[in-house]
Design a protein around this motif. Structure first.
Motif, PDB file in Angstrom:
ATOM      1  N   ARG A  13     -59.612  24.749 -24.399  1.00  6.50           N
ATOM      2  CA  ARG A  13     -59.160  24.284 -25.700  1.00  6.50           C
ATOM      3  C   ARG A  13     -57.801  23.611 -25.543  1.00  6.50           C
ATOM      4  NH1 ARG A  13     -63.632  25.572 -27.070  1.00  6.50           N
ATOM      5  NH2 ARG A  13     -64.466  27.128 -28.461  1.00  6.50           N
ATOM      6  N   VAL A  14     -57.661  22.418 -26.128  1.00 12.25           N
ATOM      7  CA  VAL A  14     -56.458  21.610 -25.924  1.00 12.25           C
ATOM      8  C   VAL A  14     -55.858  21.221 -27.265  1.00 12.25           C
ATOM      9  CG1 VAL A  14     -55.552  19.454 -24.981  1.00 12.25           C
ATOM     10  CG2 VAL A  14     -57.333  20.697 -23.756  1.00 12.25           C
ATOM     11  N   VAL A  15     -54.531  21.320 -27.366  1.00 10.80           N
ATOM     12  CA  VAL A  15     -53.785  20.804 -28.515  1.00 10.80           C
ATOM     13  C   VAL A  15     -53.041  19.560 -28.037  1.00 10.80           C
ATOM     14  CG1 VAL A  15     -51.933  21.222 -30.162  1.00 10.80           C
ATOM     15  CG2 VAL A  15     -53.537  23.059 -29.613  1.00 10.80           C
ATOM     16  N   VAL A  16     -53.268  18.457 -28.708  1.00  7.13           N
ATOM     17  CA  VAL A  16     -52.686  17.173 -28.314  1.00  7.13           C
ATOM     18  C   VAL A  16     -51.397  16.950 -29.096  1.00  7.13           C
ATOM     19  CG1 VAL A  16     -53.045  14.677 -28.238  1.00  7.13           C
ATOM     20  CG2 VAL A  16     -54.945  16.235 -27.765  1.00  7.13           C
ATOM     21  N   LEU A  17     -50.344  16.566 -28.393  1.00  6.59           N
ATOM     22  CA  LEU A  17     -49.066  16.288 -29.033  1.00  6.59           C
ATOM     23  C   LEU A  17     -49.038  14.840 -29.497  1.00  6.59           C
ATOM     24  CD1 LEU A  17     -46.593  18.106 -26.597  1.00  6.59           C
ATOM     25  CD2 LEU A  17     -47.601  18.940 -28.717  1.00  6.59           C
ATOM     26  N   GLY A  18     -48.917  14.665 -30.807  1.00  8.41           N
ATOM     27  CA  GLY A  18     -48.845  13.319 -31.370  1.00  8.41           C
ATOM     28  C   GLY A  18     -50.183  12.861 -31.898  1.00  8.41           C
ATOM     29  N   ALA A  19     -50.150  12.255 -33.089  1.00  8.32           N
ATOM     30  CA  ALA A  19     -51.369  11.729 -33.705  1.00  8.32           C
ATOM     31  C   ALA A  19     -51.333  10.210 -33.784  1.00  8.32           C
ATOM     32  CB  ALA A  19     -51.547  12.322 -35.106  1.00  8.32           C
ATOM     33  N   GLY A  20     -50.550   9.599 -32.893  1.00 10.46           N
ATOM     34  CA  GLY A  20     -50.475   8.139 -32.855  1.00 10.46           C
ATOM     35  C   GLY A  20     -51.544   7.562 -31.939  1.00 10.46           C
ATOM     36  N   GLU A  21     -51.298   6.339 -31.471  1.00  6.56           N
ATOM     37  CA  GLU A  21     -52.274   5.652 -30.633  1.00  6.56           C
ATOM     38  C   GLU A  21     -52.536   6.402 -29.333  1.00  6.56           C
ATOM     39  OE1 GLU A  21     -54.174   3.094 -31.114  1.00  6.56           O
ATOM     40  OE2 GLU A  21     -53.469   2.785 -33.165  1.00  6.56           O
TER      41      GLU A  21
END
Length: 211
Positions: A163-171
């Motif tokens: 399970r991964v949490v991604v930093l940033g919701a941009g491009e």
């Protein structure tokens, strides 16, 4: 130039020609099915709109005129698709740029067909031209983008993996999530995206919640 050099030069030229021919043939094997599907979708789209235009009771002379004009409609559609670069694409990596090309090809086709029907003989109603030109790219676009559409629906709560949490919701963040969704064998499952912009909180990016 010696005879040996001339022979090597001829062999190199022949090898280059064979390589270009093989490359062209490979591209055609990919593009021809799309062109055939485009021709089919054009026929279905315009034919369906014609049937709906007359509530299922199309006058016989309109059917004859439709069949007469259909090869021209298909030819113009394929020509505009080729002109705007809808052939020769790797559609599993398609983006907004490819979607824009579909729209431009559609607009060009609609404008040309409308001009032909206005200036020349009106073989089919203009409403059929307009609505048929709108329906056709929906069918063609769905075919081209299906790999992307299905790839974005692979997330499952019970899917095994890290399970991964991604930093940033941009491009950049969206690109990472897209690659994870497209490559489930990598074993990375995005479950959330962290972003410091409060305007993005509570929204979803590619089906992943932004928190």
């Amino acid at each position: 130039m010696t005879s040996d050099s001339m022979v090597r030069s001829d062999d190199a030229e022949k090898a280059g020609m064979m390589s270009r021919l093989a490359s062209t043939t490979a591209r055609m094997r990919i593009d021809v099915p799309f062109a055939l599907l485009d021709a089919f979708f054009v026929s279905v789209a315009f034919g369906l709109i014609l049937v709906l235009r007359f509530d299922g009771a199309v006058p016989e002379h309109f059917w004859r005129q439709f069949i007469t004009s259909l090869p021209m409609i298909i030819l113009i559609t394929l020509a505009m698709n080729w002109l705007w670069g809808l052939y020769g694409q790797i559609w599993k990596h398609a983006s907004v740029l490819e979607a824009r090309r579909i729209i431009l090809a559609t607009m060009s086709t609609a404008l040309i067909l409308t001009a032909i029907m206005v200036v020349g003989t009106r073989l089919i109603p203009l409403s059929v031209v307009g609505l048929g030109s709108l329906l056709d790219p929906l069918l063609a676009g769905d075919t081209r983008f299906q790999s992307r559409l299905f790839a974005l629906r692979r997330v499952q709560s019970d899917q095994p993996g890290l399970r991964v949490v991604v930093l940033g919701a941009g491009e950049s963040g969206a690109s990472l999530v897209r690659e994870m969704l497209r490559s489930p064998k990598a074993g990375l499952i995005p479950i959330a995206m962290l972003d410091d912009d409060p305007r993005t909180h509570g929204r979803h990016c590619l089906g992943i919640p932004v928190v």
